[in-house]
Design a protein around this motif. Structure first.
Motif, PDB file in Angstrom:
ATOM      1  N   CYS A  39      48.085  40.609  33.904  1.00 47.64           N
ATOM      2  CA  CYS A  39      46.896  41.452  33.727  1.00 47.64           C
ATOM      3  C   CYS A  39      45.640  40.604  33.547  1.00 47.64           C
ATOM      4  O   CYS A  39      45.564  39.797  32.640  1.00 47.64           O
ATOM      5  CB  CYS A  39      47.083  42.365  32.523  1.00 47.64           C
ATOM      6  SG  CYS A  39      45.636  43.364  32.215  1.00 47.64           S
ATOM      7  N   ALA A  99      44.720  43.856  29.129  1.00 47.11           N
ATOM      8  CA  ALA A  99      44.749  45.255  28.701  1.00 47.11           C
ATOM      9  C   ALA A  99      46.149  45.673  28.286  1.00 47.11           C
ATOM     10  O   ALA A  99      46.308  46.639  27.538  1.00 47.11           O
ATOM     11  CB  ALA A  99      44.258  46.155  29.826  1.00 47.11           C
ATOM     12  N   ILE A 100      47.154  44.957  28.756  1.00 47.49           N
ATOM     13  CA  ILE A 100      48.517  45.361  28.431  1.00 47.49           C
ATOM     14  C   ILE A 100      48.998  44.597  27.210  1.00 47.49           C
ATOM     15  O   ILE A 100      48.807  43.386  27.105  1.00 47.49           O
ATOM     16  CB  ILE A 100      49.457  45.122  29.634  1.00 47.49           C
ATOM     17  CG1 ILE A 100      49.080  46.092  30.754  1.00 47.49           C
ATOM     18  CG2 ILE A 100      50.910  45.297  29.237  1.00 47.49           C
ATOM     19  CD1 ILE A 100      50.001  46.066  31.929  1.00 47.49           C
ATOM     20  N   CYS A 128      42.854  47.461  38.249  1.00 47.49           N
ATOM     21  CA  CYS A 128      43.012  46.655  39.456  1.00 47.49           C
ATOM     22  C   CYS A 128      44.345  46.935  40.130  1.00 47.49           C
ATOM     23  O   CYS A 128      44.487  46.767  41.327  1.00 47.49           O
ATOM     24  CB  CYS A 128      42.907  45.185  39.108  1.00 47.49           C
ATOM     25  SG  CYS A 128      44.170  44.648  37.966  1.00 47.49           S
ATOM     26  N   GLN A 168      47.153  45.267  39.513  1.00 45.95           N
ATOM     27  CA  GLN A 168      47.996  44.089  39.668  1.00 45.95           C
ATOM     28  C   GLN A 168      49.320  44.250  38.910  1.00 45.95           C
ATOM     29  O   GLN A 168      50.354  43.813  39.370  1.00 45.95           O
ATOM     30  CB  GLN A 168      47.248  42.839  39.190  1.00 45.95           C
ATOM     31  CG  GLN A 168      47.968  41.528  39.459  1.00 45.95           C
ATOM     32  CD  GLN A 168      48.278  41.314  40.933  1.00 45.95           C
ATOM     33  OE1 GLN A 168      47.410  41.451  41.779  1.00 45.95           O
ATOM     34  NE2 GLN A 168      49.535  40.986  41.237  1.00 45.95           N
TER      35      GLN A 168
HETATM   36  S1  SF4 Z   1      45.597  47.931  36.204  1.00 48.74           S
HETATM   37 FE1  SF4 Z   1      44.938  45.777  36.050  1.00 48.74          FE
HETATM   38  S2  SF4 Z   1      43.700  45.690  34.200  1.00 48.74           S
HETATM   39 FE2  SF4 Z   1      44.823  47.622  34.118  1.00 48.74          FE
HETATM   40  S3  SF4 Z   1      46.642  47.154  32.925  1.00 48.74           S
HETATM   41 FE3  SF4 Z   1      47.194  46.845  35.085  1.00 48.74          FE
HETATM   42  S4  SF4 Z   1      46.831  44.679  35.486  1.00 48.74           S
HETATM   43 FE4  SF4 Z   1      45.767  45.196  33.567  1.00 48.74          FE
END
Ligand code: SF4
Ligand code: SF4
Lengths: 123, 408
Positions: free
Chosen positions: A59, A63-64, A92, A94
């Protein structure tokens, strides 16, 4: 070369055309939500999660967070499960891409305004 | 009685600070204009008001995480930073990406250019007080925004490029939708081109304003539409093509849009015609897109290397300089955004013009900010704020990095 009057016919046309915007919070019809929109994070299939922490590591926004599985949660192999802090998530995708077991997803629910940070934690 | 009519009044020289918010774009930027009456006699541009230390953050992130950080350097041309960083890492890894991925990446870049130029056109209309055209052009910009959202899942931060290719494929249905959208958009852009060139409301405000002659543009190394509006042949897509620009330029169907006017009108004309050219390029990319995979696996650890990736962003040449060291993190990452080059020409453009023309002249380079000066540190716990000078910041950051050594 320059003269007045280039835009007037367009203006006349627009008098009779319909409104281009949607009165959003009051009316929701007409909002274009495409298939595959990236929005709110979701822990979709807990029973497949192994608690491997890959999502936490990739991440970009930190955020995680991996927390100890609570009693009501599905108990993963390592005893940890991810939660997402929506206030930090940059959507995002990812984590979804990197999860080896397809546990996570980004749903298309895009209304993510809350009054407190605590409400922004997705379990 | 003295005759007041015969007295020649020399207006005093007054220095007016404009900023720290840009008068046109509501972004941080600082100018000091010295005026005599309504005439600007001197202009000092103070760049580097806002420092976000993105490069330093990037050194502590993995290459994969930096893709998303890079895309957040700019909220308008996010695809260019994201794609150019991916390109830089691929150059460093000496990896070749699939053909289809190259086409999709280039397509996103061109769509980004279309929406960025229409956005600029709207802002330019707004700056000269022609709000009707501003509203109309932004309405039609939604066509391309919807296309981007449809294929990438997000309006602004498309995040399509990844190391080794792109993240999403384009289906046949999407292709058809986009081709239909391009027809509509092209028709609308032809209309805005005529509005920009023939409508007095706009043209008389930009004709002969903010002159930047070709030798000065060259001396101050202006890039992108700012340079091309002064007749400089600067366009990375043509001079040093990468990705799918190589086969595209080989066809010889496309040409660099130049104007030798050198004023704001020249820059406007270049941008509007370039948008139409970008629509044609996108159509070519869609129609000639090869089949095949969209992604190649690249090992996360990138061999030690030093590369420079160039790309023509909507505002001009964008450079990502990357030094890799064999780990999955960069050793040094430097971003040179095009606005940085164009700033220096600004002081010259402003001199001799009217104060009332300052917003449109400043907006004409389509500025976008990310530089260095000082920072405000806000403590999240007790919400206090303090200003830190550059020297103290350096001491504090050295301390922080001593306490937090890089994770390997
Ligand atoms: S979408 Fe991106 S920023 Fe949000 S939790 Fe997943 S990896 Fe993290
Ligand atoms: S969600 Fe996926 S990546 Fe995250 S811990 Fe569970 S299995 Fe691992």
């Amino acid at each position: 070369m320059a003269r007045l009057g280039k835009i007037q016919p367009e203006l006349m046309k627009n008098v009779r055309s319909k409104q281009a915007t949607v009165r959003y919070p009051f009316v929701k019809a007409g909002i274009n939500v495409p298939e595959g929109l990236r929005a709110r994070w979701d822990y979709k299939m807990p029973e497949r999660c192994t608690g491997c922490k890959i999502c936490e590591r990739v991440c970009p926004a930190e955020a995680i967070e991996m927390i100890k599985c609570r009693p009501e949660d599905f108990q993963t192999k390592t005893g940890f499960r991810p939660i997402c802090h929506l206030d930090r998530c940059v959507i995002c995708g990812q984590c979804v891409e990197s999860c080896p077991r397809g546990v996570l997803t980004l749903t298309d629910s895009f209304e993510m305004a809350f009054l407190s940070r605590d409400d922004m934690i997705v379990y | 009685m003295t005759s007041a009519g015969k007295r020649i009044v020399i207006p005093p020289r007054v220095t007016i600070p404009i900023g720290p918010q840009h008068p046109a774009l509501k972004e941080p930027g600082m100018f000091k204009l010295t005026v005599e009456g309504e005439h600007i006699v001197d202009a000092v541009v103070n760049i580097g008001y806002n420092h976000r230390s993105i490069e330093k953050i990037g050194e502590n992130n993995t290459h994969l995480q930096n893709l998303y950080l890079a895309s957040r350097i700019c909220g308008i041309c996010s695809a260019t930073h994201n794609g150019n960083y991916a390109q830089a890492v691929e150059f460093a890894a000496e990896a070749e990406i699939p053909e289809r991925a190259k086409f999709i990446r280039t397509l996103i870049w061109e769509l980004d250019r279309i929406h960025s130029h229409i956005l600029w056109l709207g802002v330019a209309f707004h700056e000269v007080g022609f709000d009707t055209a501003f509203m109309l052009s932004w309405r039609d910009r939604e066509i391309v925004m919807d296309m981007l959202e449809n294929i990438s899942g997000n309006r602004i931060h498309h995040d399509m490029s990844t190391i080794g290719g792109v993240r999403r494929n384009i289906s046949d249905v999407q292709k058809e939708q986009m081709l239909r959208g391009f027809d509509k958009l092209e028709e609308r852009m032809a209309f805005y081109r005529d509005v920009a060139i023939h409508e007095k409301t706009f043209w008389n405000r930009v004709d002969g304003v903010g002159m930047l002659e070709a030798p000065i543009a060259k001396k101050t190394s202006a890039v992108g539409p700012t340079g091309r509006g002064s007749g400089l042949k600067v366009d990375v897509r043509f001079n040093d093509p990468t990705q799918a620009y190589i086969p595209m330029m080989d066809t010889g169907d496309f040409e660099m849009i130049l104007s030798d006017r050198g004023d704001v009108a020249g820059r406007a004309v270049v941008r509007v015609i370039e948008t139409i050219e970008a629509i044609n390029m996108s159509r070519w990319l869609l129609n000639n897109m090869p089949d095949g995979p969209i992604r190649e696996r690249v090992r996360p650890r990138i061999q030690p290397n030093e590369v420079l990736a160039r790309h023509e962003a909507p505002r001009g040449e964008l450079i990502h300089y990357l030094v890799t060291n064999g780990t999955n993190k960069p050793d040094r990452w430097k971003v040179r955004a095009p606005t940085y080059n164009n700033w220096t020409s600004m002081a010259h453009c402003l001199r001799g013009d009217y104060l009332a023309d300052a917003p449109i002249i400043l907006a004409a380079i389509d500025p976008c900010y990310s530089c260095t000066d000082r920072v405000v540190i806000v403590d999240g716990n007790d919400e206090t704020m303090r200003l830190v000078s550059l020297d103290n910041l350096r001491i504090e950051s050295n301390k922080w990095h001593k306490e937090h050594p890089r994770r390997e």
